[in-house]
Enzyme design. Sequence first.
Site, PDB file in Angstrom:
ATOM      1  N   CYS A   2      -6.090 -20.852 -12.626  1.00  0.00           N
ATOM      2  CA  CYS A   2      -7.237 -20.102 -12.401  1.00  0.00           C
ATOM      3  C   CYS A   2      -7.271 -19.957 -10.886  1.00  0.00           C
ATOM      4  O   CYS A   2      -7.283 -20.727 -10.010  1.00  0.00           O
ATOM      5  CB  CYS A   2      -8.578 -20.791 -12.788  1.00  0.00           C
ATOM      6  SG  CYS A   2     -10.213 -19.925 -12.425  1.00  0.00           S
ATOM      7  N   GLU A 104      -7.075 -13.383 -14.929  1.00  0.00           N
ATOM      8  CA  GLU A 104      -5.754 -13.746 -15.118  1.00  0.00           C
ATOM      9  C   GLU A 104      -4.842 -12.590 -15.210  1.00  0.00           C
ATOM     10  O   GLU A 104      -5.229 -11.206 -15.525  1.00  0.00           O
ATOM     11  CB  GLU A 104      -5.709 -14.578 -16.335  1.00  0.00           C
ATOM     12  CG  GLU A 104      -4.264 -15.270 -16.358  1.00  0.00           C
ATOM     13  CD  GLU A 104      -4.073 -16.411 -15.098  1.00  0.00           C
ATOM     14  OE1 GLU A 104      -3.289 -15.717 -14.295  1.00  0.00           O
ATOM     15  OE2 GLU A 104      -4.607 -17.358 -14.873  1.00  0.00           O
TER      16      GLU A 104
END
Length: 222
Positions: A2, A104
């Site tokens: 992340c 992402e």
Amino acid sequence: MCGRYTLLAEEVEILREFGLEHRINGYTPRYNIAPGQKVVAVIHDGNEKRAGFLKWGLVPGWAKDPKIGYKMINARSETAHEKPSFKRLMTSKRCLIIADSFYEWQRNGKEKQAKRISLKDRSLFAFAGLWDKWGSEDEELFTCTILTQDANSFMEPIHNRMPIILPKEMEDEWISPTKWKPDQALQFLQQMEMEDLDAYDVSDYVNSAKNEGPTCIEPIAN
């Protein structure tokens, strides 16, 4: 992993959702939160839960150089209970890192497509995090890292790792002042069920951490 996320909620929503009594001084909604920046986190100080800012990128208390934080924005949950940088923190320095979506990048050949990912059934949520205090004669830092795990079936086509999002009913237990053994913390994370996710494509405007604002989250046509 992340490496970027959002927190667009108003302060009052965060206070209500996480049962906080004190305001978050200096809070402002963010569209493109990046490593090295201050993030909203919740800890339990032994008396109550409180929210404040931690710098994203863990600097262990024993580190000689605070620049190590740029390499420690994430921690693999499967091995954190064994690693010198995280083992001690798994016992008593657990935190909630507040978000409402994360980004992402899905690889497609040589290209990468940015996606915004959120929970289907609730907006605000908390990543499982660890925090620490680092200090020198001239500086004091409070920093954090986000724990990650193998991607679930939804995330696998996008990336092989994902941040750990705590179920609502497990948030307070994660930051309980009760000391755990490091492997107890691991077992706690492994027992939880993952919630359903949604995702959509966004433009490469979000690729730069310098960019901020609604353009970051605008959907683009496939």
